[in-house]
Design an enzyme around this catalytic site. Structure first.
Site, PDB file in Angstrom:
ATOM      1  N   LYS A 226       0.817  -1.217   0.000  1.00 25.86           N
ATOM      2  CA  LYS A 226       0.000   0.000   0.000  1.00 25.86           C
ATOM      3  C   LYS A 226       0.849   1.266   0.000  1.00 25.86           C
ATOM      4  O   LYS A 226       2.054   1.227   0.240  1.00 25.86           O
ATOM      5  CB  LYS A 226      -0.963  -0.021   1.191  1.00 25.86           C
ATOM      6  CG  LYS A 226      -2.199  -0.889   0.892  1.00 25.86           C
ATOM      7  CD  LYS A 226      -3.255  -0.793   1.956  1.00 25.86           C
ATOM      8  CE  LYS A 226      -4.435  -1.708   1.593  1.00 25.86           C
ATOM      9  NZ  LYS A 226      -5.403  -1.811   2.702  1.00 25.86           N
ATOM     10  N   ARG A 260      -3.466  -9.679   5.444  1.00 27.02           N
ATOM     11  CA  ARG A 260      -3.963  -9.720   4.062  1.00 27.02           C
ATOM     12  C   ARG A 260      -2.833  -9.256   3.144  1.00 27.02           C
ATOM     13  O   ARG A 260      -2.435  -8.093   3.208  1.00 27.02           O
ATOM     14  CB  ARG A 260      -5.189  -8.813   3.929  1.00 27.02           C
ATOM     15  CG  ARG A 260      -5.816  -8.804   2.523  1.00 27.02           C
ATOM     16  CD  ARG A 260      -7.023  -7.869   2.476  1.00 27.02           C
ATOM     17  NE  ARG A 260      -7.638  -7.837   1.172  1.00 27.02           N
ATOM     18  CZ  ARG A 260      -7.229  -7.067   0.162  1.00 27.02           C
ATOM     19  NH1 ARG A 260      -6.214  -6.247   0.319  1.00 27.02           N
ATOM     20  NH2 ARG A 260      -7.855  -7.116  -1.003  1.00 27.02           N
TER      21      ARG A 260
HETATM   22  C1  8Y4 Z   1      -1.238  -1.837  -3.858  1.00 32.95           C
HETATM   23  C2  8Y4 Z   1      -1.954  -2.967  -3.688  1.00 32.95           C
HETATM   24  C3  8Y4 Z   1      -1.753  -0.645  -3.445  1.00 32.95           C
HETATM   25  C4  8Y4 Z   1      -3.199  -2.934  -3.082  1.00 32.95           C
HETATM   26  C5  8Y4 Z   1      -3.002  -0.609  -2.842  1.00 32.95           C
HETATM   27  C6  8Y4 Z   1      -3.713  -1.751  -2.661  1.00 32.95           C
HETATM   28  C7  8Y4 Z   1      -8.158  -4.081   2.571  1.00 32.95           C
HETATM   29  C8  8Y4 Z   1      -9.252  -4.887   2.213  1.00 32.95           C
HETATM   30  C9  8Y4 Z   1      -8.472  -3.864   0.463  1.00 32.95           C
HETATM   31  C10 8Y4 Z   1      -7.770  -4.037   3.946  1.00 32.95           C
HETATM   32  C11 8Y4 Z   1      -9.549  -5.598   4.378  1.00 32.95           C
HETATM   33  C12 8Y4 Z   1      -5.725  -2.609  -1.537  1.00 32.95           C
HETATM   34  C13 8Y4 Z   1     -10.461  -5.381   0.095  1.00 32.95           C
HETATM   35  C14 8Y4 Z   1      -7.084  -2.116  -1.178  1.00 32.95           C
HETATM   36  N1  8Y4 Z   1      -7.686  -3.455   1.461  1.00 32.95           N
HETATM   37  N2  8Y4 Z   1      -9.941  -5.639   3.101  1.00 32.95           N
HETATM   38  N3  8Y4 Z   1      -9.446  -4.736   0.884  1.00 32.95           N
HETATM   39  N4  8Y4 Z   1      -8.509  -4.813   4.805  1.00 32.95           N
HETATM   40  N5  8Y4 Z   1     -10.210  -6.321   5.303  1.00 32.95           N
HETATM   41  N6  8Y4 Z   1      -4.963  -1.634  -2.091  1.00 32.95           N
HETATM   42  O1  8Y4 Z   1      -6.844  -3.336   4.360  1.00 32.95           O
HETATM   43  O2  8Y4 Z   1      -5.373  -3.736  -1.359  1.00 32.95           O
HETATM   44  S1  8Y4 Z   1      -8.351  -3.347  -1.199  1.00 32.95           S
END
Ligand code: 8Y4
Length: 287
Positions: A226, A260
């Site tokens: 992230k 996650r």
């Molecule tokens: C790179 C990769 C940059 C991924 C941003 C991202 C969470 C979640 C997401 C979390 C829970 C994401 C569905 C966002 N984040 N569910 N979901 N907790 N429970 N961004 O932190 O991965 S999606």
């Protein structure tokens, strides 16, 4: 404590890994509509899920809606079409808990029937009908904190005390779930890293993650790749593995029960190190 994910138990006495399954459509096709392309997409999703399960993921998170700022909204039908066949396919072929990343009550119900074992809602079951739909499945639920809405949440996040406010929100949603008939022992809480939070807010939440433990539920954290790693290390997306692993270790030390992540095999080594060197003697309380 052991969660009951439909037919499958999930042992949270040891930290567990939730692998993120990328289900972006059109991996092979340009329209995504032909039967052959759909089968190839399903094969690809199953292959990725299998690789993550083999690498040590106890949970596979399947989502059909992007919460990225600026992402196109997905219709209910599109979400059902993307999520349900993938859940069905994985459930029929792998012995792993399938988590469904959705805020739609219809998707929760359909996914549960297709073999999902956990409901992961970034909107903490606040959509109309979501609480009742989730309770009716009997599955564990993950309630996440988000300030604002995905398209605008990073515009100007503001808190008086981010940890206190996240904690209060999660406590309110936890109680709403219990009132709706969700078993208190089946609730997971998540501070929602990156969801309506600046780097300072994310840092505070990680540094004081242990202060969310008094809510009495297992904590799930998602920091993998992230943008806080952009803020802390100035690394682009494809160079965030080492940073993600460092954050994972810190989260484990502060009480995270589920991580996650994108990089399951690498994260598994971190969990093993933590478990062998620090975790084995601690006991976790249930709700
Ligand atoms: C790179 C990769 C940059 C991924 C941003 C991202 C969470 C979640 C997401 C979390 C829970 C994401 C569905 C966002 N984040 N569910 N979901 N907790 N429970 N961004 O932190 O991965 S999606």
């Amino acid at each position: 404590m052991i969660l009951q994910c439909g037919l499958r138990p999930l042992d949270l006495n040891k930290p567990q890994i939730m692998g993120i399954l990328n289900t972006t459509p059109d991996s092979f096709s340009d329209g995504g509509n032909s039967y052959r392309a759909e089968q190839l997409d399903l094969d690809l999703a199953l292959g990725r899920a299998e690789a993550m399960a083999t690498a040590g993921a106890a949970i596979i998170d399947v989502g059909g809606e992007s919460t990225r700022p600026g992402a196109a909204p997905v219709s209910l039908q599109q979400e059902l079409d993307r999520v349900v066949p993938v859940v069905e396919r994985i459930s029929q072929n792998l012995d792993v808990v399938i988590s469904v990343d959705s805020s739609s009550p219809e998707v929760m119900a359909a996914a549960a029937s297709a073999g999902a074992g956990l409901l992961n809602d970034v909107r903490a079951l606040q959509r109309p009908g979501a609480l009742a739909a989730a309770a009716a499945t009997g599955l564990p639920v993950c309630l996440m904190h988000m300030q604002g809405q995905p398209d605008t949440m990073q515009a100007k996040p503001q808190y008086r005390d981010v940890v206190a406010e996240v904690s209060e929100f999660l406590q309110v949603r936890q109680q709403a779930c219990i009132d709706a008939g969700v078993d208190p022992a089946q609730i997971i809480l998540d501070p929602g890293f990156g969801f309506g939070k600046t780097l300072q807010h994310n840092s505070q939440l990680l540094q004081r993650l242990d202060q969310l433990q008094h809510l009495g539920c297992p904590l799930l954290v998602g920091m993998s790749r992230k943008s806080m790693l952009q803020g802390l290390l100035a690394r682009p997306l494809e160079q965030r593995l080492a940073g993600s692993l460092g954050l994972a270790m810190l989260a484990l030390q502060r009480g995270a029960a589920i991580l996650r992540v994108h990089d399951v095999a690498e994260t598994r080594d971190i969990v093993e190190l933590y478990w062998q060197l620090e975790g084995n003697n601690k006991q976790r309380e249930s709700c």
